[in-house]
Enzyme design. Sequence first.
Site, PDB file in Angstrom:
ATOM      1  N   ARG A  77      18.445  42.168  30.872  1.00 20.94           N
ATOM      2  CA  ARG A  77      20.041  40.910  30.411  1.00 20.94           C
ATOM      3  C   ARG A  77      19.518  39.580  30.846  1.00 20.94           C
ATOM      4  O   ARG A  77      18.908  39.354  32.088  1.00 20.94           O
ATOM      5  CB  ARG A  77      20.905  41.385  31.040  1.00 20.94           C
ATOM      6  CG  ARG A  77      20.616  43.225  31.583  1.00 20.94           C
ATOM      7  CD  ARG A  77      22.582  43.359  31.959  1.00 20.94           C
ATOM      8  NE  ARG A  77      23.366  42.726  31.937  1.00 20.94           N
ATOM      9  CZ  ARG A  77      24.568  43.577  30.691  1.00 20.94           C
ATOM     10  NH1 ARG A  77      24.223  44.369  30.791  1.00 20.94           N
ATOM     11  NH2 ARG A  77      25.780  42.251  30.768  1.00 20.94           N
ATOM     12  N   ASP A  88      35.234  51.992  36.466  1.00 19.42           N
ATOM     13  CA  ASP A  88      34.020  52.634  36.392  1.00 19.42           C
ATOM     14  C   ASP A  88      33.785  54.287  37.348  1.00 19.42           C
ATOM     15  O   ASP A  88      33.462  55.549  37.250  1.00 19.42           O
ATOM     16  CB  ASP A  88      33.116  52.023  36.453  1.00 19.42           C
ATOM     17  CG  ASP A  88      32.494  51.062  35.805  1.00 19.42           C
ATOM     18  OD1 ASP A  88      32.784  51.080  34.256  1.00 19.42           O
ATOM     19  OD2 ASP A  88      31.436  49.879  35.890  1.00 19.42           O
ATOM     20  N   ALA A  93      34.929  47.363  30.388  1.00 17.95           N
ATOM     21  CA  ALA A  93      35.578  46.448  31.537  1.00 17.95           C
ATOM     22  C   ALA A  93      37.148  46.789  30.849  1.00 17.95           C
ATOM     23  O   ALA A  93      38.200  46.943  31.983  1.00 17.95           O
ATOM     24  CB  ALA A  93      35.718  44.987  30.903  1.00 17.95           C
ATOM     25  N   ARG A  99      30.364  37.811  32.933  1.00 20.10           N
ATOM     26  CA  ARG A  99      31.042  38.263  33.968  1.00 20.10           C
ATOM     27  C   ARG A  99      31.876  37.430  35.055  1.00 20.10           C
ATOM     28  O   ARG A  99      33.307  37.674  35.525  1.00 20.10           O
ATOM     29  CB  ARG A  99      30.938  39.404  34.078  1.00 20.10           C
ATOM     30  CG  ARG A  99      31.005  40.773  35.173  1.00 20.10           C
ATOM     31  CD  ARG A  99      30.982  41.027  36.381  1.00 20.10           C
ATOM     32  NE  ARG A  99      31.645  41.744  36.693  1.00 20.10           N
ATOM     33  CZ  ARG A  99      32.563  42.243  38.480  1.00 20.10           C
ATOM     34  NH1 ARG A  99      31.577  41.096  38.916  1.00 20.10           N
ATOM     35  NH2 ARG A  99      32.381  42.747  38.573  1.00 20.10           N
TER      36      ARG A  99
END
Length: 426
Positions: A192, A311, A324, A113
């Site tokens: 993550r 978002d 995204a 990202r």
Amino acid sequence: MADFERLPPSGISVIIVGAGFAGLTAAIECDRKGHSVILLEKAAELQPLGDIISFGQNSSRFFDKWAGVREELNPLVHKSDSFNFYDWTGRFVTTQSFAEEHRVWGPRVNGHRGEIHQAVLRHARARGIDIRLGCNVVNYFEDADRAGVETDTGERLTADVVLAAEGVRSRGRKLVLGFEDKPQPSGYAVFRTWFPTDELLKNEKTRHLVANGDSHNGWIGKDVHFLVAAIKDGKEISWVCTHRDNGSIEESWQFPGKIEDVLRVVDGWDPVVQELVRLTPPDRLFDYKLVFRDPLPTFVSPKARTALIGDAAHPFLPTSIQGASQAMEDGVVLAACLDRAGGPAGVPEAVRVWERIRYERVHKIQKTGVTTREQWHKADWDAIWKDPQSLHLKREEWILNFDAEADAYARYDAVREQLEKERAQA
Ligand SMILES: Cc1cc2nc3c(=O)[nH]c(=O)nc-3n(C[C@H](O)[C@H](O)[C@H](O)COP(=O)(O)OP(=O)(O)OC[C@H]3O[C@@H](n4cnc5c(N)ncnc54)[C@H](O)[C@@H]3O)c2cc1C
């Protein structure tokens, strides 16, 4: 202003709050359409934060419109075109190939990202967009002719339209909704990580994940899934583990996770998964709580001079693989609708048309996040062994093989007329 493809000045001024993918896309696309843009970002410095993020064909196509961005992304993105599914014990179930959809619909973009974000940010800067870092917007206001924001230093800025793109904890929501919208825990969280693979390469159990270039593998268990992507010719790896969680901490991309907590979740799982977790550098592990918000009744403020995008308007579950992408579609469609506004006086109508074009599509796609999670977490394994492909991700053409910009221009007049008719009947 830098020399990029750009329509003549539209006379419309836009303030965008938040330089994530929603805000940056809106800024670049508004600049392409000749609107004048100020982009305000709270962070004093935009660091390459985060780990794996995915852009479907519906949004990866936008990178091609921005000179030089695709070339920057090519060496950074995940290259395999198939995904191997295993059950939690490590029994191979099925391989899903994406080769045909890549050939027909174009490439997806999966990568880090922060790295992808930096490439887009560099393009926005190269275009000469006015990006102001360290600007924390604390208040929104509007009247019939203008919209504005106030920062924590007391500075007030106004424009023809304000786009609130400040992510899940949007303050713009209060102006749009008229009340504070409280998130609720979803009952799930995601461990993550992203790290270099030197240690994995030396280990017999994990070597195969990274020794042959990029690969993509997933292990599915009861109420847990564990996805692993090897990237940059296998030199880096990312894994995410979505699991039940009743914690009440706020969602944060930098909340530290604990290796022992992950090992508890994958206790009794495939030794490959357990070894991968043990070899994860503890300081690279994050614990992201997934919160839930009811779909908003509207994305647009009462005077239609302020819109929520990305978002801020519609947080997605990661299992939709579209958060995204939908944030980017918002910005692209808004810039196109403003192009049809015919100047500042037409902005409220253009913003309402934008909302009507976006609302149904976004909410239908949001629901796929729950469907995919349930498909995996509540899998009926007897049925799966009879039909392994039932585990495959649904790749829906109406979502992925879609040009949001062309669609907006094609539908603009019909949607505007429909809104006029509804107003006349009200
Ligand atoms: C640091 C970070 C790391 C992330 N990592 C991942 C990841 O690894 N994988 C993944 O799938 N998704 C990740 N995401 C989320 C993902 O980028 C978004 O879900 C998606 O791209 C939609 O983006 P957005 O622009 O709507 O929101 P966001 O990406 O959340 O961007 C919102 C931006 O608004 C800024 N902002 C917030 N409040 C204010 C304010 N009051 N004034 C001014 N600016 C403000 C924020 O600093 C941020 O830059 C991350 C987001 C962030 C912010």
